[in-house]
Design an enzyme around this catalytic site. Structure first.
Site, PDB file in Angstrom:
ATOM      1  N   HIS A   1       0.917  -1.593   0.482  1.00 27.94           N
ATOM      2  CA  HIS A   1      -0.202  -0.444  -0.142  1.00 27.94           C
ATOM      3  C   HIS A   1       0.806   1.086  -0.020  1.00 27.94           C
ATOM      4  O   HIS A   1       1.833   1.508  -0.159  1.00 27.94           O
ATOM      5  CB  HIS A   1      -1.250   0.010   1.190  1.00 27.94           C
ATOM      6  CG  HIS A   1      -0.357  -0.187   2.517  1.00 27.94           C
ATOM      7  ND1 HIS A   1       0.381   0.736   3.059  1.00 27.94           N
ATOM      8  CD2 HIS A   1      -0.355  -0.606   3.785  1.00 27.94           C
ATOM      9  CE1 HIS A   1       1.105   0.490   4.083  1.00 27.94           C
ATOM     10  NE2 HIS A   1      -0.317  -0.645   4.821  1.00 27.94           N
TER      11      HIS A   1
ATOM     12  N   HIS B   1       4.415   1.673   2.478  1.00 28.92           N
ATOM     13  CA  HIS B   1       4.926   0.488   1.843  1.00 28.92           C
ATOM     14  C   HIS B   1       5.934   1.054   0.406  1.00 28.92           C
ATOM     15  O   HIS B   1       6.878   1.745   0.407  1.00 28.92           O
ATOM     16  CB  HIS B   1       4.610  -1.344   1.260  1.00 28.92           C
ATOM     17  CG  HIS B   1       4.022  -1.514   1.982  1.00 28.92           C
ATOM     18  ND1 HIS B   1       2.844  -1.989   2.140  1.00 28.92           N
ATOM     19  CD2 HIS B   1       4.418  -1.790   3.762  1.00 28.92           C
ATOM     20  CE1 HIS B   1       2.285  -2.539   3.253  1.00 28.92           C
ATOM     21  NE2 HIS B   1       3.457  -2.446   4.025  1.00 28.92           N
TER      22      HIS B   1
ATOM     23  N   CYS C   1       1.118  -9.628  23.301  1.00 27.68           N
ATOM     24  CA  CYS C   1      -0.174  -9.257  21.840  1.00 27.68           C
ATOM     25  C   CYS C   1       0.530  -9.949  20.302  1.00 27.68           C
ATOM     26  O   CYS C   1       1.276 -10.147  20.595  1.00 27.68           O
ATOM     27  CB  CYS C   1       0.398  -7.449  22.260  1.00 27.68           C
ATOM     28  SG  CYS C   1      -0.574  -7.170  20.625  1.00 27.68           S
TER      29      CYS C   1
ATOM     30  N   CYS D   1       1.021  -7.370  17.337  1.00 26.07           N
ATOM     31  CA  CYS D   1       2.903  -6.979  17.841  1.00 26.07           C
ATOM     32  C   CYS D   1       3.646  -8.476  17.738  1.00 26.07           C
ATOM     33  O   CYS D   1       5.057  -7.967  17.612  1.00 26.07           O
ATOM     34  CB  CYS D   1       3.382  -6.003  19.218  1.00 26.07           C
ATOM     35  SG  CYS D   1       2.647  -5.118  19.902  1.00 26.07           S
TER      36      CYS D   1
ATOM     37  N   CYS E   1      -3.419  -3.811  23.994  1.00 28.23           N
ATOM     38  CA  CYS E   1      -2.260  -2.802  23.686  1.00 28.23           C
ATOM     39  C   CYS E   1      -2.489  -1.513  22.855  1.00 28.23           C
ATOM     40  O   CYS E   1      -3.414  -1.746  21.731  1.00 28.23           O
ATOM     41  CB  CYS E   1      -1.847  -3.755  22.384  1.00 28.23           C
ATOM     42  SG  CYS E   1      -0.659  -3.716  21.096  1.00 28.23           S
TER      43      CYS E   1
ATOM     44  N   HIS F   1      -3.343  -2.243  18.566  1.00 28.99           N
ATOM     45  CA  HIS F   1      -4.018  -3.478  18.237  1.00 28.99           C
ATOM     46  C   HIS F   1      -5.441  -3.656  18.998  1.00 28.99           C
ATOM     47  O   HIS F   1      -6.245  -3.836  18.838  1.00 28.99           O
ATOM     48  CB  HIS F   1      -3.744  -5.002  18.679  1.00 28.99           C
ATOM     49  CG  HIS F   1      -1.945  -5.125  17.005  1.00 28.99           C
ATOM     50  ND1 HIS F   1      -1.342  -4.451  18.277  1.00 28.99           N
ATOM     51  CD2 HIS F   1      -2.492  -5.412  15.900  1.00 28.99           C
ATOM     52  CE1 HIS F   1       0.446  -4.521  16.529  1.00 28.99           C
ATOM     53  NE2 HIS F   1      -0.716  -4.775  15.784  1.00 28.99           N
TER      54      HIS F   1
ATOM     55  N   LYS G   1      -6.033   7.565   9.819  1.00 25.45           N
ATOM     56  CA  LYS G   1      -5.660   6.221  10.083  1.00 25.45           C
ATOM     57  C   LYS G   1      -6.100   4.989   8.078  1.00 25.45           C
ATOM     58  O   LYS G   1      -6.696   4.825   8.557  1.00 25.45           O
ATOM     59  CB  LYS G   1      -5.634   5.319  10.929  1.00 25.45           C
ATOM     60  CG  LYS G   1      -4.573   4.063  11.384  1.00 25.45           C
ATOM     61  CD  LYS G   1      -4.529   3.380  12.620  1.00 25.45           C
ATOM     62  CE  LYS G   1      -3.772   2.442  12.355  1.00 25.45           C
ATOM     63  NZ  LYS G   1      -3.555   1.590  13.446  1.00 25.45           N
TER      64      LYS G   1
ATOM     65  N   LYS H   1      -7.692  -1.898   6.274  1.00 25.47           N
ATOM     66  CA  LYS H   1      -8.635  -2.849   5.503  1.00 25.47           C
ATOM     67  C   LYS H   1     -10.432  -1.975   5.866  1.00 25.47           C
ATOM     68  O   LYS H   1     -10.451  -2.419   5.578  1.00 25.47           O
ATOM     69  CB  LYS H   1      -7.932  -4.083   5.632  1.00 25.47           C
ATOM     70  CG  LYS H   1      -7.740  -4.734   4.693  1.00 25.47           C
ATOM     71  CD  LYS H   1      -7.764  -6.478   4.832  1.00 25.47           C
ATOM     72  CE  LYS H   1      -7.264  -6.703   4.178  1.00 25.47           C
ATOM     73  NZ  LYS H   1      -6.697  -7.935   4.308  1.00 25.47           N
TER      74      LYS H   1
HETATM   75  N1  MSP Z   1       8.424  -7.353   8.517  1.00 22.48           N
HETATM   76  C1  MSP Z   1       8.700  -6.256   9.901  1.00 22.48           C
HETATM   77  C2  MSP Z   1       9.900  -5.243   9.195  1.00 22.48           C
HETATM   78  C3  MSP Z   1      10.997  -5.763   9.556  1.00 22.48           C
HETATM   79  S1  MSP Z   1      12.296  -5.480   8.866  1.00 22.48           S
HETATM   80  C4  MSP Z   1      13.247  -5.798   9.645  1.00 22.48           C
HETATM   81  C5  MSP Z   1       7.121  -4.695   8.829  1.00 22.48           C
HETATM   82  N2  MSP Z   1       6.911  -5.123   8.157  1.00 22.48           N
HETATM   83  S2  MSP Z   1       5.496  -4.366   7.582  1.00 22.48           S
HETATM   84  O1  MSP Z   1       5.197  -4.914   6.749  1.00 22.48           O
HETATM   85  O2  MSP Z   1       4.262  -3.995   8.736  1.00 22.48           O
HETATM   86  O3  MSP Z   1       6.135  -2.696   7.476  1.00 22.48           O
HETATM   87  C6  MSP Z   1       6.324  -1.502   8.211  1.00 22.48           C
HETATM   88  C7  MSP Z   1       6.889  -0.275   6.486  1.00 22.48           C
HETATM   89  O4  MSP Z   1       6.215  -0.110   5.954  1.00 22.48           O
HETATM   90  C8  MSP Z   1       6.791   1.167   7.992  1.00 22.48           C
HETATM   91  O5  MSP Z   1       8.138   0.584   9.076  1.00 22.48           O
HETATM   92  C9  MSP Z   1       6.978   1.358   6.854  1.00 22.48           C
HETATM   93  O6  MSP Z   1       8.637   1.636   5.828  1.00 22.48           O
HETATM   94  C10 MSP Z   1       5.764   1.209   5.666  1.00 22.48           C
HETATM   95  N3  MSP Z   1       4.807   1.447   6.031  1.00 22.48           N
HETATM   96  C11 MSP Z   1       3.652   1.119   6.469  1.00 22.48           C
HETATM   97  N4  MSP Z   1       2.868   1.445   6.774  1.00 22.48           N
HETATM   98  C12 MSP Z   1       2.820   3.028   6.850  1.00 22.48           C
HETATM   99  C13 MSP Z   1       2.583   4.033   6.628  1.00 22.48           C
HETATM  100  N5  MSP Z   1       0.828   4.345   6.968  1.00 22.48           N
HETATM  101  N6  MSP Z   1       3.352   5.614   6.834  1.00 22.48           N
HETATM  102  C14 MSP Z   1       4.292   5.142   6.088  1.00 22.48           C
HETATM  103  N7  MSP Z   1       5.055   3.790   6.115  1.00 22.48           N
HETATM  104  C15 MSP Z   1       4.774   3.656   6.223  1.00 22.48           C
HETATM  105  O7  MSP Z   1       7.403  -3.912  10.587  1.00 22.48           O
END
Ligand code: MSP
Length: 509
Positions: free
Chosen positions: A17, A20, A125, A128, A142, A145, A294, A297
């Site tokens: 999304h 990412h 949790c 988390c 939490c 969540h 926020k 989904k």
């Molecule tokens: N799998 C772990 C990371 C392991 S790294 C060794 C994880 N994955 S995640 O899919 O939840 O990705 C988190 C990351 O996605 C955030 O740190 C950021 O880079 C990005 N983002 C997810 N949602 C976001 C927003 N709403 N806004 C900005 N970035 C966000 O955590």
């Protein structure tokens, strides 16, 4: 110095999304900028595929977990090329090579005495995938969540993280750039001012089987973070690979604030326990919300990269993301905001400047770079502003201040547009005795566009590519080589191509 830049590896329990995509675009722009500076670069991203959340997501989808992770991982891999994000490596934590490295490290840290077995009772949790402390709970739940954690009492393995607490504090203090922007460094130091608990790094297979088995006790798999963080070294061939030896000293990680603690605390202490140098820098960005809500989904407001690209094109999305968010702070996304930037900054300011200038070169200079005469004050002002912009841009990009870098470019775009109005080349073209002046004005504009094209490459690679072609620029020249005036050879061909950024009409609601 070599840059080895990583994004987090994304969980495959959700599809790619906007959040990412932002991280991926920032990383890609930074890598392209470093290449423009002549640095060697290696860019890694990938997917995080073990753990409870993933096993549950596969169960919910009614699919075998391996098929499920293959499918969602492929969605991440495929999400990046349309955004012109070009990683050098895409790592998956289910890669057998990665799993081998994780087990090797577990064994090594265990043998060194930094992993021990102990009783444990805590509040777990599931969201988390970790134990929470009482202090972290809000109304017994939490805060992320909004669910009450389960009381779990079991025996587990622990990483003796607390042994490295003082070392970590000293390291952060001695290296002001280790965690940036500064607010996140302060947050980490504040956290470290309290005694650090050791980290529970195992999960009994009675509760979870979808993970990497501990090599010294098959009744357990490792905690997903201990597995995931290691991707940053397994992906470049740790321990023996040539890439690891070459790249690790230049390692910089990019994350959002949600995963600060694992990256700023777990990971450097793990590296220390392995006898490795810490990474060089950790860059932390803020969070995107959607129309100030926020993204989730359940809210039905998840923005998909492919939809953004289909609607606005990759360049416009990249520009918007980098221009709109101050790196490190939160920001809100809306289609209206993207549309406004597209139509004003890109179509009106940049697109018009480019097409007006090239149309005049076509009509008044036979599509050739004219031989300029002596510069007057106004010409010199635009020249000096263009060159100063390149310096300012470089400083901001090195600081990861993308917004400011883009503002500096748009200042010059505005100045160039005013320069056209002020010098009215169409009037000069009517006067045969103004031929030299016309040549100087058009030549000054072309040089300005050349400077702008150069600095836009990392931000909008496709548009900058088209601009380069139109100006007849050879690809691959470094920023410092291009920070000069009169580089376009007089007589060179200028090709007026298609409109770079056609205006986009607002969708009817
Ligand atoms: N799998 C772990 C990371 C392991 S790294 C060794 C994880 N994955 S995640 O899919 O939840 O990705 C988190 C990351 O996605 C955030 O740190 C950021 O880079 C990005 N983002 C997810 N949602 C976001 C927003 N709403 N806004 C900005 N970035 C966000 O955590």
């Amino acid at each position: 110095m070599t840059l080895y830049l990583t994004t987090p590896i994304f969980y495959v329990n959700a599809q790619p999304h906007l959040g990412h995509a932002y991280t991926a675009v920032v990383a890609d722009a930074v890598c392209r900028f470093a290449r423009l500076e002549g640095r060697e670069v290696f860019f890694q991203t990938g997917t995080d595929e073990h753990g409870d959340k993933i096993a549950q997501a596969a169960a919910t989808a009614g699919t075998d977990v391996r098929d499920y992770v293959d499918r969602v991982s492929a969605m991440f891999r495929d999400a990046w090329p349309p955004l012109l994000v070009e990683p050098d490596n895409f790592i998956r934590t289910t890669d057998p090579e990665h799993v081998k490295v994780v087990q090797r490290i577990l064994q090594q840290v265990y043998d060194r005495g930094d992993i021990y077995f102990s009783d444990y009772a805590g509040l777990y949790c599931k969201g988390c995938e970790r134990f929470l402390t009482e202090k972290e709970l809000v109304d017994g739940k939490c805060p992320d969540h909004l669910t009450a954690p389960e009381k779990v009492a079991e025996q587990n393995y622990f990483f003796a993280m607390s042994r490295y607490q003082q070392w970590l504090i000293d390291h952060i203090k001695a290296n002001p750039d280790f965690i940036t922007p500064e607010r996140y460094r302060n947050e980490v130091l504040a956290f470290l001012s309290e005694p650090l608990d050791d980290l529970c790094i195992s999960r009994p297979t009675s509760r979870l089987t979808w993970g990497v088995p501990l090599p010294f006790d098959q009744r357990f798999v490792t905690y997903v973070w201990f597995d995931a963080l290691i991707n940053y070294i397994s992906g470049i061939g740790y321990p023996d690979g040539a890439d690891f030896a070459r790249l690790w000293a230049g390692a910089e990680h990019l994350i959002a604030k949600d995963i600060l603690k694992p990256h700023a605390i777990f990971w450097p202490t793990m590296l220390r326990a392995m006898g490795l140098e810490p990474y060089r820098r950790l860059h932390v960005h803020g969070y995107w919300s959607i129309n100030d809500a926020k993204m989730s989904k359940s809210m039905g407001n998840v923005i998909r990269p492919e939809d953004m690209v289909a609607e606005f094109g990759a360049d416009s999305i990249r520009y918007f993301l980098l221009r709109e968010m101050s790196f490190g702070l939160d920001s809100s996304y809306s289609e209206d905001a993207v549309l406004a930037r597209r139509n004003s900054d890109l179509a009106n300011d940049l697109g018009n400047l480019f097409s007006r200038s090239l149309t005049m070169v076509k009509n008044f200079a036979d599509s050739r770079v004219p031989e300029p005469g002596a510069l007057n004050d106004e010409d010199r002002a635009l020249r000096d502003a263009s060159l100063a912009m390149m310096d300012e841009y470089r400083t901001h990009m090195r600081d990861w201040a993308f917004r400011q870098a883009l503002e500096a470019i748009w200042e010059v775009i505005g100045q160039a547009n005013r320069y056209i109005v002020g010098n009215a080349p169409w009037e000069l073209a009517k006067e045969p005795d103004q031929a030299e002046r016309l040549a100087t004005v058009l030549g000054t504009l072309l040089e300005t566009l050349r400077c702008i094209t150069c600095v836009l490459h990392p931000i909008m690679p496709a548009a900058a590519g088209k601009m380069s072609l139109a100006l007849g620029l050879e690809p691959g020249r470094r920023l410092d080589e291009q920070r000069r005036w009169n580089l376009l050879p007089p007589g060179g061909t200028i090709t007026l191509g298609e409109n770079l950024f056609p205006r986009i009409k607002r969708k009817k609601q």
